[in-house]
Write a protein that holds these residues in place. Structure first.
Motif, mmCIF file in Angstrom:
data_model
loop_
_atom_site.group_PDB
_atom_site.id
_atom_site.type_symbol
_atom_site.label_atom_id
_atom_site.label_comp_id
_atom_site.label_asym_id
_atom_site.label_seq_id
_atom_site.Cartn_x
_atom_site.Cartn_y
_atom_site.Cartn_z
ATOM 1 N N GLY A 121 0.780 -1.218 0.057
ATOM 2 C CA GLY A 121 -0.031 -0.077 -0.066
ATOM 3 C C GLY A 121 0.824 1.148 0.157
ATOM 4 O O GLY A 121 0.058 2.237 -0.081
ATOM 5 N N HIS A 122 2.145 1.097 0.363
ATOM 6 C CA HIS A 122 2.926 2.319 0.484
ATOM 7 C C HIS A 122 3.017 2.874 -1.251
ATOM 8 O O HIS A 122 3.276 4.011 -1.205
ATOM 9 N N HIS A 123 3.129 2.096 -2.317
ATOM 10 C CA HIS A 123 3.370 2.433 -3.316
ATOM 11 C C HIS A 123 2.187 3.095 -3.989
ATOM 12 O O HIS A 123 1.181 2.661 -3.639
ATOM 13 N N GLU A 124 2.288 4.418 -4.757
ATOM 14 C CA GLU A 124 1.303 4.923 -5.242
ATOM 15 C C GLU A 124 0.285 4.039 -6.031
ATOM 16 O O GLU A 124 -0.974 4.131 -5.864
ATOM 17 N N THR A 125 0.641 3.327 -6.972
ATOM 18 C CA THR A 125 -0.534 2.431 -7.580
ATOM 19 C C THR A 125 -1.145 1.531 -6.781
ATOM 20 O O THR A 125 -2.423 1.306 -7.168
ATOM 21 N N THR A 126 -0.493 0.959 -5.520
ATOM 22 C CA THR A 126 -1.493 0.079 -4.644
ATOM 23 C C THR A 126 -2.422 0.905 -4.028
ATOM 24 O O THR A 126 -3.606 0.580 -3.744
ATOM 25 N N ALA A 127 -2.048 2.090 -3.444
ATOM 26 C CA ALA A 127 -2.828 3.151 -2.795
ATOM 27 C C ALA A 127 -4.094 3.440 -3.810
ATOM 28 O O ALA A 127 -5.082 3.577 -3.321
ATOM 29 N N PHE A 240 1.073 1.638 -14.043
ATOM 30 C CA PHE A 240 1.662 2.304 -15.203
ATOM 31 C C PHE A 240 1.725 3.422 -14.982
ATOM 32 O O PHE A 240 1.212 4.350 -14.079
ATOM 33 N N TYR A 241 2.643 4.202 -15.686
ATOM 34 C CA TYR A 241 2.776 5.767 -15.823
ATOM 35 C C TYR A 241 1.802 6.449 -16.384
ATOM 36 O O TYR A 241 1.129 6.040 -17.169
ATOM 37 N N GLU A 242 1.469 7.947 -15.762
ATOM 38 C CA GLU A 242 0.404 8.661 -16.356
ATOM 39 C C GLU A 242 0.481 8.690 -17.883
ATOM 40 O O GLU A 242 -0.559 8.833 -18.337
ATOM 41 N N MET A 243 1.683 8.750 -18.303
ATOM 42 C CA MET A 243 1.804 9.187 -19.983
ATOM 43 C C MET A 243 1.174 7.836 -20.579
ATOM 44 O O MET A 243 0.983 8.051 -21.747
ATOM 45 N N ASP A 244 1.368 6.802 -20.045
ATOM 46 C CA ASP A 244 0.704 5.686 -20.683
ATOM 47 C C ASP A 244 -0.726 5.674 -20.553
ATOM 48 O O ASP A 244 -1.200 4.454 -21.152
ATOM 49 N N ALA A 245 -1.669 6.325 -19.799
ATOM 50 C CA ALA A 245 -3.094 6.102 -19.583
ATOM 51 C C ALA A 245 -3.760 6.136 -20.847
ATOM 52 O O ALA A 245 -4.504 5.414 -21.030
ATOM 53 N N PRO A 246 -3.473 6.965 -21.970
ATOM 54 C CA PRO A 246 -3.903 6.950 -23.180
ATOM 55 C C PRO A 246 -4.172 5.643 -23.750
ATOM 56 O O PRO A 246 -4.947 5.144 -24.557
ATOM 57 N N VAL A 260 -14.364 5.128 -15.969
ATOM 58 C CA VAL A 260 -15.181 5.635 -15.163
ATOM 59 C C VAL A 260 -14.333 6.568 -14.461
ATOM 60 O O VAL A 260 -14.969 7.859 -14.275
ATOM 61 N N GLN A 261 -13.049 6.452 -14.100
ATOM 62 C CA GLN A 261 -12.402 7.118 -13.290
ATOM 63 C C GLN A 261 -10.839 7.292 -13.451
ATOM 64 O O GLN A 261 -10.583 5.872 -13.469
ATOM 65 N N LEU A 262 -10.147 8.189 -13.537
ATOM 66 C CA LEU A 262 -8.729 8.179 -13.606
ATOM 67 C C LEU A 262 -8.307 8.741 -12.428
ATOM 68 O O LEU A 262 -8.771 9.927 -11.972
ATOM 69 N N LEU A 263 -7.349 8.072 -11.685
ATOM 70 C CA LEU A 263 -6.550 8.752 -10.500
ATOM 71 C C LEU A 263 -5.023 8.840 -11.020
ATOM 72 O O LEU A 263 -4.468 7.875 -11.672
ATOM 73 N N THR A 264 -4.630 9.715 -10.542
ATOM 74 C CA THR A 264 -2.982 10.030 -10.648
ATOM 75 C C THR A 264 -2.294 10.559 -9.446
ATOM 76 O O THR A 264 -2.887 11.178 -8.605
ATOM 77 N N GLN A 267 2.796 11.203 -10.792
ATOM 78 C CA GLN A 267 3.110 10.599 -12.140
ATOM 79 C C GLN A 267 2.698 9.329 -12.451
ATOM 80 O O GLN A 267 2.764 8.803 -13.758
ATOM 81 N N TRP A 268 2.252 8.550 -11.614
ATOM 82 C CA TRP A 268 1.518 7.176 -11.710
ATOM 83 C C TRP A 268 0.114 7.370 -11.945
ATOM 84 O O TRP A 268 -0.591 8.274 -11.500
ATOM 85 N N ALA A 269 -0.598 6.282 -12.482
ATOM 86 C CA ALA A 269 -1.879 6.329 -12.675
ATOM 87 C C ALA A 269 -2.742 5.236 -12.512
ATOM 88 O O ALA A 269 -2.141 4.170 -12.390
ATOM 89 N N SER A 270 -3.917 5.259 -12.369
ATOM 90 C CA SER A 270 -4.918 4.171 -12.105
ATOM 91 C C SER A 270 -6.254 4.563 -12.889
ATOM 92 O O SER A 270 -6.794 5.491 -12.791
ATOM 93 N N ILE A 271 -6.715 3.451 -13.454
ATOM 94 C CA ILE A 271 -7.971 3.789 -14.238
ATOM 95 C C ILE A 271 -9.162 2.630 -13.815
ATOM 96 O O ILE A 271 -9.049 1.538 -13.574
#
Length: 277
Positions: A121-127, A240-246, A260-264, A267-271
């Motif tokens: 949970g410490h890494h941005e992607t897991t959180a 993945f990195y925010e630049m890879d979201a598209p 539905v929802q993009l979180l950043t 510079q990390w991203a989750s969709i």
């Protein structure tokens, strides 16, 4: 089975991007240090030339150096395990080790004792994945956790009322760790196996699919996730990195999903996607 430890000395400004780049080279676990970061990979997967090229790529931007050593199979995060602090997500989830006291202010108390697995949970992607889950109705649902790591996402799904959670990982340490953590959290509805998405039976269907992996795996496997997803179901992805979201969004749209929802974060991203009926 031995592992390679890559010790990188670099400015903190570059640790996140290097973790993303190393993940593309199949490094599977990372520990941030005072000098930079340590990264770990199965010895047979290690590509010395690719690592050297990667370090050279950033050598013109910052001071950077690295050392490589071979480790016998062991819990290389032992010291770190004993030092990490609880994390809190959206004032609802608290992730802690078994040696931390619970905090009744949080709706979901998750106990994670990591071994070699990525996902405390410490890494941005897991959180961010945990945050995505909080907006989903898990009650009575079936959930698939792809690349489970420590089992943290599967455990939250169970605690949020999922009827059945199937989790898998390619690494035996992660499978063992997920089973132990599921037991610690009293989550008997979590089942875990060692394998890949190809090992999930085609007849199985899920209401929610969770995949915190990396860009290349997601681009290759999103159609498979969608084929296992019930109509109206949700897919949450990160790693993945925010630049890879598209690119991720395009692949998901082609497979029949809507965003539905993009979180950043840093510079990390989750969709979060939904399967259209």
């Amino acid at each position: 089975m031995n592992y390679i430890e890559l010790q990188v000395q670099v400015s903190p400004d570059f640790t996140d991007i290097l973790m993303a780049e190393l993940a593309e080279l199949n490094f599977e676990s990372f520990v941030e240090t005072d000098e930079g970061l340590n990264a770990y990979i199965i010895e047979s997967e290690f590509n010395a030339v690719a690592v050297d090229d990667l370090i050279a790529k950033y050598g013109s931007q910052t001071a950077i150096a690295y050392q490589v050593s071979t480790l016998e199979k062991r819990n290389w995060n032992a010291e770190w395990e004993q030092s990490y602090q609880p994390i809190e997500v959206a004032d609802q989830v608290r992730v802690r080790a078994s040696f931390h006291e619970p905090d009744d202010r949080f709706q979901y108390d998750i106990v994670i004792n990591p071994k070699m697995s990525f996902g405390t949970g410490h890494h941005e992607t897991t959180a961010m994945m945990l945050e995505q889950q909080l907006r989903l109705d898990h009650q009575g649902k079936t959930v698939l956790d792809v690349g489970t790591g420590t089992g943290i996402l599967a455990i939250l799904a169970a605690k949020m009322g999922a009827r059945a959670v199937l989790a898998f990982d390619i690494e035996e340490w992660a499978v063992e760790n997920t089973r132990e953590n599921a037991d610690l959290n009293h989550c008997p509805q979590v089942t875990v196996f060692e394998g890949t998405i190809a090992d999930v039976r085609n007849a199985e269907r899920f209401d929610i699919v969770l995949a915190n992996i990396n860009r290349n795996v997601l681009l290759a496997e999103i159609p498979a996730y969608v084929s296992l997803l019930n109509d109206g179901g949700q897919l949450a992805v990160s790693g993945f990195y925010e630049m890879d979201a598209p690119d991720i969004e395009q692949k998901a749209t082609e497979a029949g999903l809507k965003s539905v929802q993009l979180l950043t974060k840093n510079q990390w991203a989750s969709i979060l996607f939904e399967k259209t009926q």
